[in-house]
Design a protein around this motif. Structure first.
Motif, short mmCIF file in Angstrom:
data_model
loop_
_atom_site.label_atom_id
_atom_site.label_comp_id
_atom_site.label_asym_id
_atom_site.label_seq_id
_atom_site.Cartn_x
_atom_site.Cartn_y
_atom_site.Cartn_z
N THR A 27 0.94 -1.53 0.08
CA THR A 27 -0.11 0.04 -0.18
C THR A 27 1.08 1.18 0.03
O THR A 27 1.13 1.90 -1.18
CB THR A 27 -0.81 0.08 1.04
N ARG A 50 2.75 13.03 15.35
CA ARG A 50 1.85 12.19 15.44
C ARG A 50 0.85 12.97 17.10
O ARG A 50 1.13 12.02 18.15
CB ARG A 50 1.30 10.89 15.57
N HIS A 59 0.86 -4.73 11.77
CA HIS A 59 1.29 -5.45 11.15
C HIS A 59 1.89 -6.80 11.70
O HIS A 59 2.79 -7.07 12.32
CB HIS A 59 2.48 -5.34 10.49
N ARG A 114 -2.97 -5.68 10.45
CA ARG A 114 -3.03 -6.09 8.81
C ARG A 114 -1.92 -7.23 8.55
O ARG A 114 -0.96 -7.02 9.46
CB ARG A 114 -2.57 -4.80 8.16
N SER A 174 -4.53 0.68 3.29
CA SER A 174 -4.93 0.10 2.93
C SER A 174 -6.87 0.45 3.58
O SER A 174 -6.77 1.09 4.07
CB SER A 174 -4.84 -1.32 4.64
N ARG A 215 -12.91 6.22 16.32
CA ARG A 215 -12.24 5.44 15.93
C ARG A 215 -11.22 5.01 14.47
O ARG A 215 -10.69 4.45 13.88
CB ARG A 215 -13.72 4.17 15.87
O1 TXA Z 1 -2.10 0.65 4.82
C1 TXA Z 1 -2.21 0.73 5.59
O2 TXA Z 1 -2.39 0.53 6.08
C2 TXA Z 1 -0.63 1.51 6.01
C3 TXA Z 1 0.34 1.03 6.03
C4 TXA Z 1 1.80 1.62 6.60
O3 TXA Z 1 -0.01 -0.17 6.15
N1 TXA Z 1 -0.83 2.35 7.21
C5 TXA Z 1 -1.47 3.33 7.65
O4 TXA Z 1 -1.46 3.83 8.83
O5 TXA Z 1 -2.11 4.13 6.65
P1 TXA Z 1 -1.92 5.18 9.21
O6 TXA Z 1 -1.57 5.44 10.71
O7 TXA Z 1 -0.92 6.15 9.03
O8 TXA Z 1 -3.24 4.62 9.36
C6 TXA Z 1 -3.89 4.13 10.05
C7 TXA Z 1 -5.68 4.48 10.34
C8 TXA Z 1 -5.98 5.55 11.26
O9 TXA Z 1 -6.75 6.60 10.18
C9 TXA Z 1 -6.68 4.94 12.68
O10 TXA Z 1 -7.05 6.12 13.00
C10 TXA Z 1 -6.42 3.44 12.34
O11 TXA Z 1 -5.90 3.67 11.39
N2 TXA Z 1 -6.76 3.08 13.10
C11 TXA Z 1 -6.56 2.49 14.34
N3 TXA Z 1 -6.56 1.36 14.54
C12 TXA Z 1 -7.49 1.67 15.16
C13 TXA Z 1 -8.75 1.07 15.80
N4 TXA Z 1 -8.58 0.44 16.98
N5 TXA Z 1 -9.72 1.70 15.46
C14 TXA Z 1 -9.73 2.42 14.54
N6 TXA Z 1 -9.00 2.89 13.53
C15 TXA Z 1 -8.20 2.90 13.34
#
Ligand code: TXA
Ligand code: MG
Length: 316
Positions: A27, A50, A59, A114, A174, A215
């Motif tokens: 991704t 952040r 992951h 993931r 993703s 969320r």
């Molecule tokens: O493709 C991807 O998902 C990439 C690659 C590196 O794996 N990662 C990514 O992470 O896009 P990030 O942190 O940029 O976005 C993660 C999203 C955030 O919007 C966060 O709020 C959401 O995932 N998230 C994480 N844990 C969560 C949870 N327990 N409940 C709801 N949303 C969650």
């Protein structure tokens, strides 16, 4: 030792010592640390600037490994993983609080899981005794990186090493899926289309618009912003000077903008190709001698939905 390379043993050593490694995925690139260690994870938040209320994705290399840090994998989650993992889907599962620290999930009861589809990162995960917490490897509020060089450009000083796995093949983060009251919910549109997911679990509900929903705080409007002001096509001010504008288009040139300031994402009208090139194009517009960027509207099907979502947020 070079900061960028393909040395998995070196990457594993750094992660075992609590350091930060840029990792390739299909991704976007992630900024990874030991998901079981609050001391390691806090470095991710510091490096990206952040806010702590924005939880991280964890992951892992397999469902068996995931069972080490979630309480259960419900049937529909298993079906989705069986169909699409490794691949561009993230599923919210109930967290094992003894394993995953509060910091990773911002205290939520669920953890985002993931299994990324990239050989280097899958091999790395197999070498480790812990999963990797990793957000996209960009400073908070900036476009996600799709090459090792993008990571180097903005976070080179903060990471200990960047695993270079080439350009990300999907190019969009993703798709995030969860379950509520018997329903399947999509919280973030992404690299796996809604149609593909519905093909496995039936009708889903989209909850991708609220920027205040704890969320999915990554849904903040400015999240994908390049440095230049971006407008969706036909919403730009009427007095705009097109000689100082760039264009991000799908398959057709803009009639008033100089050809050298135009980036067409797929001359063959292929939405997967357009998704793959989108974030690099947003970065390129930063380097052009223009004042604003105008972006086309893409077809609302397949990955077009996620492309339009990112452009809307970039327009903020
Ligand atoms: O493709 C991807 O998902 C990439 C690659 C590196 O794996 N990662 C990514 O992470 O896009 P990030 O942190 O940029 O976005 C993660 C999203 C955030 O919007 C966060 O709020 C959401 O995932 N998230 C994480 N844990 C969560 C949870 N327990 N409940 C709801 N949303 C969650
Ligand atoms: Mg991100």
């Amino acid at each position: 030792m070079d900061k960028i390379g393909t040395d998995i043993t070196h990457a594993a050593r750094i992660l075992n010592q609590g350091g930060l490694v840029g990792i390739p995925t299909e991704t976007v690139y992630g900024l990874a640390a030991n998901a079981f260690s609050p001391e390691a994870v806090v470095k991710i938040f510091e490096a990206k600037k952040r806010p702590f209320f924005d939880p991280l994705i964890v992951h892992t290399h397999s469902l068996e490994a995931a069972l080490g840090f979630v309480t259960a994998i419900p049937d529909r989650a298993r079906k989705l993983f069986d169909a699409f993992a490794p691949g561009p889907i993230t599923i919210l599962l109930e967290r094992n609080k003894e394993k995953i620290p509060d910091l990773v999930t911002s205290g939520l009861d669920t953890v985002a899981v993931r299994i990324p589809n990239h050989p280097l990162t899958l091999n790395l995960l197999q070498e480790l005794d812990f999963p990797l917490a990793a957000p996209s490897a960009n400073p908070f509020g900036y476009v996600s990186p799709t090459t090792a060089q993008h990571v180097q450009q903005h976070l080179g000083a903060e990471v200990d090493y960047i695993l270079d796995g080439g350009a990300s093949e999907v190019g969009l983060e993703s798709t995030i899926v969860g379950f509520e009251d018997g329903k399947v919910i999509i919280y973030r549109l992404g690299g796996l289309s809604v149609e593909d997911i519905e093909g496995v679990v039936g009708k889903v509900e989209l909850q991708v618009n609220s920027s205040s929903d704890p969320r999915a705080p990554g849904q903040l409007k400015s999240h994908y912003a390049p440095g230049k002001k971006l407008y969706l096509e036909n919403t730009e001010p009427t007095e705009v000077d097109y000689s100082k504008a760039a264009y991000i288009g799908f398959d057709n040139l803009h009639k008033d903008i100089k050809p050298e300031n135009q980036l067409l994402l797929s001359k063959t009208s292929n939405l997967n190709e357009a998704a793959q090139k989108l974030f690099a194009a947003l970065r390129k517009t930063d380097a052009l001698d223009v004042d604003i960027v105008i972006a086309a509207k893409f077809p609302e099907s397949g990955l077009g939905m996620a492309i339009n979502d990112r452009l809307k947020r970039a327009a903020g």
